[in-house]
Design a protein around this motif. Sequence first.
Motif, PDB file in Angstrom:
ATOM      1  N   PRO A 143      87.561   9.836  41.662  1.00 43.79           N
ATOM      2  CA  PRO A 143      86.576   9.770  42.379  1.00 43.79           C
ATOM      3  C   PRO A 143      86.371  11.110  43.511  1.00 43.79           C
ATOM      4  O   PRO A 143      87.092  11.365  43.999  1.00 43.79           O
ATOM      5  CB  PRO A 143      87.007   8.632  43.305  1.00 43.79           C
ATOM      6  CG  PRO A 143      88.386   8.577  43.498  1.00 43.79           C
ATOM      7  CD  PRO A 143      88.788   9.394  42.315  1.00 43.79           C
ATOM      8  N   PRO A 144      85.043  11.349  43.585  1.00 39.88           N
ATOM      9  CA  PRO A 144      84.653  12.689  44.334  1.00 39.88           C
ATOM     10  C   PRO A 144      85.229  12.680  45.816  1.00 39.88           C
ATOM     11  O   PRO A 144      85.358  13.708  46.421  1.00 39.88           O
ATOM     12  CB  PRO A 144      83.085  12.759  44.189  1.00 39.88           C
ATOM     13  CG  PRO A 144      82.699  11.573  43.825  1.00 39.88           C
ATOM     14  CD  PRO A 144      83.815  10.596  43.037  1.00 39.88           C
ATOM     15  N   TYR A 145      85.527  11.517  46.279  1.00 39.85           N
ATOM     16  CA  TYR A 145      86.014  11.501  47.740  1.00 39.85           C
ATOM     17  C   TYR A 145      87.377  11.921  47.755  1.00 39.85           C
ATOM     18  O   TYR A 145      88.023  12.092  48.951  1.00 39.85           O
ATOM     19  CB  TYR A 145      85.606  10.258  48.736  1.00 39.85           C
ATOM     20  CG  TYR A 145      86.141   9.047  47.864  1.00 39.85           C
ATOM     21  CD1 TYR A 145      87.524   8.548  47.866  1.00 39.85           C
ATOM     22  CD2 TYR A 145      85.426   8.281  47.073  1.00 39.85           C
ATOM     23  CE1 TYR A 145      87.725   7.285  47.130  1.00 39.85           C
ATOM     24  CE2 TYR A 145      85.774   6.897  46.366  1.00 39.85           C
ATOM     25  CZ  TYR A 145      87.081   6.558  46.275  1.00 39.85           C
ATOM     26  OH  TYR A 145      87.475   5.403  45.758  1.00 39.85           O
ATOM     27  N   LEU A 146      88.054  11.894  46.601  1.00 42.54           N
ATOM     28  CA  LEU A 146      89.410  12.350  46.669  1.00 42.54           C
ATOM     29  C   LEU A 146      89.519  13.799  45.832  1.00 42.54           C
ATOM     30  O   LEU A 146      90.744  14.424  46.073  1.00 42.54           O
ATOM     31  CB  LEU A 146      90.536  11.311  46.054  1.00 42.54           C
ATOM     32  CG  LEU A 146      90.665  10.048  47.005  1.00 42.54           C
ATOM     33  CD1 LEU A 146      91.506   9.100  46.135  1.00 42.54           C
ATOM     34  CD2 LEU A 146      91.231  10.182  48.363  1.00 42.54           C
ATOM     35  N   LEU A 147      88.723  13.939  44.690  1.00 37.92           N
ATOM     36  CA  LEU A 147      88.753  15.089  43.986  1.00 37.92           C
ATOM     37  C   LEU A 147      87.613  15.976  44.237  1.00 37.92           C
ATOM     38  O   LEU A 147      86.606  15.772  44.259  1.00 37.92           O
ATOM     39  CB  LEU A 147      88.658  14.739  42.514  1.00 37.92           C
ATOM     40  CG  LEU A 147      89.694  13.825  41.825  1.00 37.92           C
ATOM     41  CD1 LEU A 147      89.603  13.781  40.479  1.00 37.92           C
ATOM     42  CD2 LEU A 147      91.249  14.474  42.238  1.00 37.92           C
ATOM     43  N   PRO A 148      87.921  17.015  45.329  1.00 40.49           N
ATOM     44  CA  PRO A 148      86.772  17.586  45.826  1.00 40.49           C
ATOM     45  C   PRO A 148      86.010  18.505  44.835  1.00 40.49           C
ATOM     46  O   PRO A 148      84.869  18.896  45.058  1.00 40.49           O
ATOM     47  CB  PRO A 148      87.498  18.498  46.846  1.00 40.49           C
ATOM     48  CG  PRO A 148      88.745  18.642  46.534  1.00 40.49           C
ATOM     49  CD  PRO A 148      89.233  17.302  45.841  1.00 40.49           C
ATOM     50  N   VAL A 149      86.521  18.958  43.776  1.00 48.63           N
ATOM     51  CA  VAL A 149      85.762  19.803  42.915  1.00 48.63           C
ATOM     52  C   VAL A 149      84.279  19.266  42.505  1.00 48.63           C
ATOM     53  O   VAL A 149      84.689  18.050  42.035  1.00 48.63           O
ATOM     54  CB  VAL A 149      86.541  20.657  41.829  1.00 48.63           C
ATOM     55  CG1 VAL A 149      86.947  19.389  40.294  1.00 48.63           C
ATOM     56  CG2 VAL A 149      86.231  21.646  41.218  1.00 48.63           C
ATOM     57  N   ALA A 150      83.395  19.859  42.196  1.00 45.56           N
ATOM     58  CA  ALA A 150      82.180  19.541  41.389  1.00 45.56           C
ATOM     59  C   ALA A 150      81.624  20.633  40.719  1.00 45.56           C
ATOM     60  O   ALA A 150      81.447  21.802  41.192  1.00 45.56           O
ATOM     61  CB  ALA A 150      81.033  18.899  42.600  1.00 45.56           C
ATOM     62  N   GLU A 151      81.119  20.356  39.483  1.00 43.78           N
ATOM     63  CA  GLU A 151      80.429  21.334  38.787  1.00 43.78           C
ATOM     64  C   GLU A 151      79.150  21.285  38.672  1.00 43.78           C
ATOM     65  O   GLU A 151      78.625  20.340  38.512  1.00 43.78           O
ATOM     66  CB  GLU A 151      80.932  21.082  37.053  1.00 43.78           C
ATOM     67  CG  GLU A 151      82.340  21.008  36.927  1.00 43.78           C
ATOM     68  CD  GLU A 151      82.826  20.834  35.435  1.00 43.78           C
ATOM     69  OE1 GLU A 151      82.783  21.672  34.558  1.00 43.78           O
ATOM     70  OE2 GLU A 151      82.528  19.647  34.917  1.00 43.78           O
ATOM     71  N   VAL A 152      78.664  22.590  39.124  1.00 42.13           N
ATOM     72  CA  VAL A 152      77.166  22.633  39.422  1.00 42.13           C
ATOM     73  C   VAL A 152      76.730  23.452  38.089  1.00 42.13           C
ATOM     74  O   VAL A 152      77.074  24.239  37.914  1.00 42.13           O
ATOM     75  CB  VAL A 152      76.898  23.320  40.483  1.00 42.13           C
ATOM     76  CG1 VAL A 152      75.382  23.656  40.882  1.00 42.13           C
ATOM     77  CG2 VAL A 152      77.411  22.694  41.981  1.00 42.13           C
ATOM     78  N   VAL A 153      75.874  22.560  37.227  1.00 40.36           N
ATOM     79  CA  VAL A 153      75.279  23.205  36.028  1.00 40.36           C
ATOM     80  C   VAL A 153      73.764  23.364  35.875  1.00 40.36           C
ATOM     81  O   VAL A 153      73.236  22.386  35.868  1.00 40.36           O
ATOM     82  CB  VAL A 153      75.791  22.494  34.875  1.00 40.36           C
ATOM     83  CG1 VAL A 153      75.700  23.138  33.602  1.00 40.36           C
ATOM     84  CG2 VAL A 153      77.426  21.912  35.052  1.00 40.36           C
ATOM     85  N   PRO A 154      73.449  24.447  36.334  1.00 44.16           N
ATOM     86  CA  PRO A 154      71.891  24.611  35.894  1.00 44.16           C
ATOM     87  C   PRO A 154      71.521  24.603  34.800  1.00 44.16           C
ATOM     88  O   PRO A 154      72.012  24.929  33.915  1.00 44.16           O
ATOM     89  CB  PRO A 154      71.520  25.732  36.940  1.00 44.16           C
ATOM     90  CG  PRO A 154      72.838  26.750  36.969  1.00 44.16           C
ATOM     91  CD  PRO A 154      73.918  25.690  36.890  1.00 44.16           C
ATOM     92  N   ALA A 155      69.971  24.152  34.576  1.00 42.71           N
ATOM     93  CA  ALA A 155      69.426  24.775  33.242  1.00 42.71           C
ATOM     94  C   ALA A 155      68.713  25.941  33.435  1.00 42.71           C
ATOM     95  O   ALA A 155      68.826  26.626  34.363  1.00 42.71           O
ATOM     96  CB  ALA A 155      68.360  23.600  32.992  1.00 42.71           C
ATOM     97  N   PRO A 156      68.494  26.709  32.133  1.00 43.15           N
ATOM     98  CA  PRO A 156      67.689  28.068  32.567  1.00 43.15           C
ATOM     99  C   PRO A 156      66.610  27.976  33.229  1.00 43.15           C
ATOM    100  O   PRO A 156      66.105  28.762  33.901  1.00 43.15           O
ATOM    101  CB  PRO A 156      67.307  28.235  31.027  1.00 43.15           C
ATOM    102  CG  PRO A 156      68.196  27.389  30.180  1.00 43.15           C
ATOM    103  CD  PRO A 156      68.759  26.371  30.727  1.00 43.15           C
TER     104      PRO A 156
END
Length: 316
Positions: A143-156
């Motif tokens: 869960p994100p409240y315990l695992l701080p990493v988040a992948e930010v993936v934009p499109a072109p």
Amino acid sequence: MFDTYAVIGSGSIGNAWAIVFARAGKQVRLFDIAKERLELARTDILSRLELLKRHGLLAEEISAVVDRIDYFDTLEGAVLGADYVQECAPEKLELKCEIFQNLDALTETHVVLASSSSAITTSQFATNTKNNMRCLIVHPGNPPYLLPVAEVVPAPFTDPQIVDTVMENLRNVGMSPVLVKSETEGFVFNRLQGAILREAYCLVRDGVVSASDIDRIVTQGLARRWTVIGPFATSALNVQGGIKAHVSRMGAAYASMGALRGQNDPWTAELVEKVSDDIDQLFRVDEWHENVLKRDEALLELTKLIENNSAFDMGY
Ligand SMILES: NC(=O)c1ccc[n+]([C@@H]2O[C@H](COP(=O)([O-])OP(=O)(O)OC[C@H]3O[C@@H](n4cnc5c(N)ncnc54)[C@H](O)[C@@H]3O)[C@@H](O)[C@H]2O)c1
């Protein structure tokens, strides 16, 4: 900074994102198409918050966080006044296409539309969305409240300015965003996880080891070390001399293991140089002894914690 976050879909990830945003002091507007899921979300969120409180991870009373979360049974209601939308519906392409078309129609163009998608890319679901320059993936660990990493993936087609704003806002709610520079299938988190799982399945299939023993090798070995340093830093500290020394000692063996599985992705001198330029800056070769000691100290602390607190009795 964004003040109001809409979360679409109150399953495992939607509820967890609601906690991340509300815990950071933001207003949350949670919507699910299924009324019973929305009802369940109240108790689910409460029990997760109680756990966080018990472990000292909530700076205020649970009720203060709960009060920042409102529940909506229409999409229109949920997105009203939101600066940012985090879509958390099931991983189905047609569904995400439909939701993004609706979100685009219901929100002003400055509102960011992010998806928690684990593998479907923004290009797949938002190419035909009219104002798609504000669409992108923000993929959490669970869960994100315990695992701080988040992948930010934009499109072109995602506006780079929107990407920067999202990265900044994620940091503002206590996350550690990583920008993934292209829409590679599975992004990075799941590609790494997949690489291990594929090999693990082969090893079980070939009778080399049991499934539970693989889990033991990971939890008591690889993953425990990866909690304090990643796989590249592990390589740099396993061999005196950093990344290049590790490659000259172990590179051929890893290449041969890859070839056995039909993989041929040589670690060229140029590629090794690139990794070394990055990692050896953080784990300098001339500080190798000190860094090994720091690693061991961190592992010691972690081991004490795990041995006193493990929630699972795995029989080992
Ligand atoms: N579970 C994980 O470990 C994990 C981790 C990272 C990302 N994700 C991604 O997050 C997303 C959600 O996954 P999950 O595990 O929370 O799923 P889930 O099945 O637990 O929850 C999905 C929720 O979405 C609701 N829903 C369905 N259609 C909807 C619609 N049109 N509008 C609003 N709500 C709708 C469902 O009723 C359900 O409550 C997926 O894209 C998934 O790949 C999941």
